[in-house]
Enzyme design. Structure first.
Site, PDB file in Angstrom:
ATOM      1  N   LYS A   1      -7.824  12.668  -6.936  1.00 48.47           N
ATOM      2  CA  LYS A   1      -8.715  11.673  -6.159  1.00 48.47           C
ATOM      3  C   LYS A   1      -8.527   9.722  -5.850  1.00 48.47           C
ATOM      4  O   LYS A   1      -7.781   9.316  -6.840  1.00 48.47           O
ATOM      5  CB  LYS A   1      -9.702  11.756  -7.056  1.00 48.47           C
ATOM      6  CG  LYS A   1     -10.557  13.124  -7.376  1.00 48.47           C
ATOM      7  CD  LYS A   1     -11.705  12.897  -8.222  1.00 48.47           C
ATOM      8  CE  LYS A   1     -11.087  12.698  -9.704  1.00 48.47           C
ATOM      9  NZ  LYS A   1     -11.813  12.782 -11.675  1.00 48.47           N
TER      10      LYS A   1
ATOM     11  N   THR B   1     -21.710   4.280  -9.990  1.00 52.79           N
ATOM     12  CA  THR B   1     -20.772   5.083 -10.028  1.00 52.79           C
ATOM     13  C   THR B   1     -20.813   5.664 -11.027  1.00 52.79           C
ATOM     14  O   THR B   1     -19.693   7.133 -11.849  1.00 52.79           O
ATOM     15  CB  THR B   1     -19.907   4.729  -8.916  1.00 52.79           C
ATOM     16  OG1 THR B   1     -18.578   3.621  -9.572  1.00 52.79           O
ATOM     17  CG2 THR B   1     -19.988   4.126  -7.721  1.00 52.79           C
TER      18      THR B   1
ATOM     19  N   GLY C   1     -19.904   8.363 -13.720  1.00 52.71           N
ATOM     20  CA  GLY C   1     -20.040   9.754 -14.213  1.00 52.71           C
ATOM     21  C   GLY C   1     -19.602  10.239 -12.743  1.00 52.71           C
ATOM     22  O   GLY C   1     -19.621  12.081 -12.949  1.00 52.71           O
ATOM     23  N   THR C   2     -19.038   9.523 -12.111  1.00 49.01           N
ATOM     24  CA  THR C   2     -18.454  10.481 -10.673  1.00 49.01           C
ATOM     25  C   THR C   2     -17.595  11.793 -11.290  1.00 49.01           C
ATOM     26  O   THR C   2     -17.108  12.852 -10.577  1.00 49.01           O
ATOM     27  CB  THR C   2     -17.289   9.399  -9.226  1.00 49.01           C
ATOM     28  OG1 THR C   2     -17.316   8.876 -10.606  1.00 49.01           O
ATOM     29  CG2 THR C   2     -18.785   8.450  -9.028  1.00 49.01           C
ATOM     30  N   GLY C   3     -16.149  11.083 -11.320  1.00 47.86           N
ATOM     31  CA  GLY C   3     -15.244  12.741 -12.348  1.00 47.86           C
ATOM     32  C   GLY C   3     -15.932  13.603 -12.700  1.00 47.86           C
ATOM     33  O   GLY C   3     -15.557  15.152 -12.235  1.00 47.86           O
ATOM     34  N   CYS C   4     -16.591  13.918 -13.884  1.00 48.91           N
ATOM     35  CA  CYS C   4     -17.949  14.781 -14.077  1.00 48.91           C
ATOM     36  C   CYS C   4     -17.944  15.355 -13.398  1.00 48.91           C
ATOM     37  O   CYS C   4     -18.047  16.398 -13.348  1.00 48.91           O
ATOM     38  CB  CYS C   4     -18.158  14.300 -15.876  1.00 48.91           C
ATOM     39  SG  CYS C   4     -17.117  13.390 -17.020  1.00 48.91           S
TER      40      CYS C   4
END
Length: 270
Positions: A177, A208, A210-213
């Site tokens: 990412k 932003t 929580g984007t990875g989860c």
């Protein structure tokens, strides 16, 4: 007659009391994308828009019991991992996933959005040798790539080298990412043979959390529906891009992405 149930997806992760990341983000994503979300709690955090004020790891026996309870009765069509703070937890979850006949999305969570450490340094070797080898897709961001491989990516040109280094540890696919790089949000998905470059415009929105989860959960939803890895990742990228664009202020710091943006909800909840 009972109606058929939606695809089942299991998240193995920590709780975010602020509701923006972790188990809470995972379950919201799974609901929004038409799957039945289930959970194995690995840790409890005191967390809000300003950061993580405390974290308490659950005993390995509790994690194992939750996992077996769900998988042995209900079954799963995809598994997603998040916060696994210790080597013992990493190894236990890797063992459980390795014995489960379902694709696994491994999000090797190292630090929170605010820079708080969520993985003990002593657990990194277990991530490399135990967890990554059972991954259908691994989804590290650039900070996590640096933790795992020692490679620091400064430009888009470095994404391919980072992917090759992570693939050395055994995941079938890796999604590097590149959201921390300047310019468009570009990610590289590869299995070492084929490459998929995923680009999206960068939205001027600081909320932003929580984007990875959210991205890893969305990928797991696609895999549970029977999509190929490139199909699942492409759809997940589109979903999380919309969620980032709709992210909203909450508290005094960084607010969450909007997991329900595609459901047509407005800011008033109507």
């Amino acid at each position: 007659m009972s109606r058929p149930h939606p695809p089942t997806v299991l998240t193995v992760a920590g709780s975010d009391s602020g509701g923006g990341a972790g188990i809470q983000a995972d379950l919201k994503t799974m609901l929004a994308l038409g799957t039945h979300g289930m959970s194995v709690l690995t840790a409890v955090t005191a967390q809000n828009s300003l950061g993580v004020q405390g974290a308490w790891e659950l005993p390995v026996e509790a994690v194992r019991a939750q996992y077996r309870s769900v998988v042995d009765d209900i079954g799963v069509q995809a598994v997603k991992t998040g916060m696994l703070s210790s080597a013992e937890l990493v190894e236990t979850v890797a063992e459980l996933i390795g014995a489960t006949d379902a694709p696994a999305v491994i999000d090797p969570v190292g630090v929170s959005k605010h820079g708080d450490a969520l993985l003990a340094a002593s657990a990194l070797d277990s991530v490399r040798t135990k967890l990554l080898p059972v991954a259908t897709v691994a989804t590290p961001n650039l900070d996590e790539v640096a933790q795992i491989t020692g490679i620091r990516v400064e430009s888009e040109d470095g994404l391919r080298r980072a992917a090759a280094a992570v693939l050395e540890f055994g995941p079938r696919w890796v999604l590097i990412k590149g959201g921390h790089l300047p310019g468009d949000a570009v990610d590289l998905l590869t299995d070492g043979a084929e490459e998929h470059w995923l680009r999206a415009p960068r939205h001027d929105n600081r909320h932003t959390h929580g984007t990875g989860c959210t991205l890893a959960s969305a990928i797991a939803c696609g895999l549970a529906k029977g999509h190929t890895v490139p199909e699942a990742v492409t759809a997940a990228k589109e979903y999380v891009t919309g969620a980032i664009a709709a992210g909203f202020a909450l508290g005094g710091g960084i607010g969450p992405v909007d997991h329900g943006w595609a459901l047509g909800r407005d800011a008033s909840g109507a």
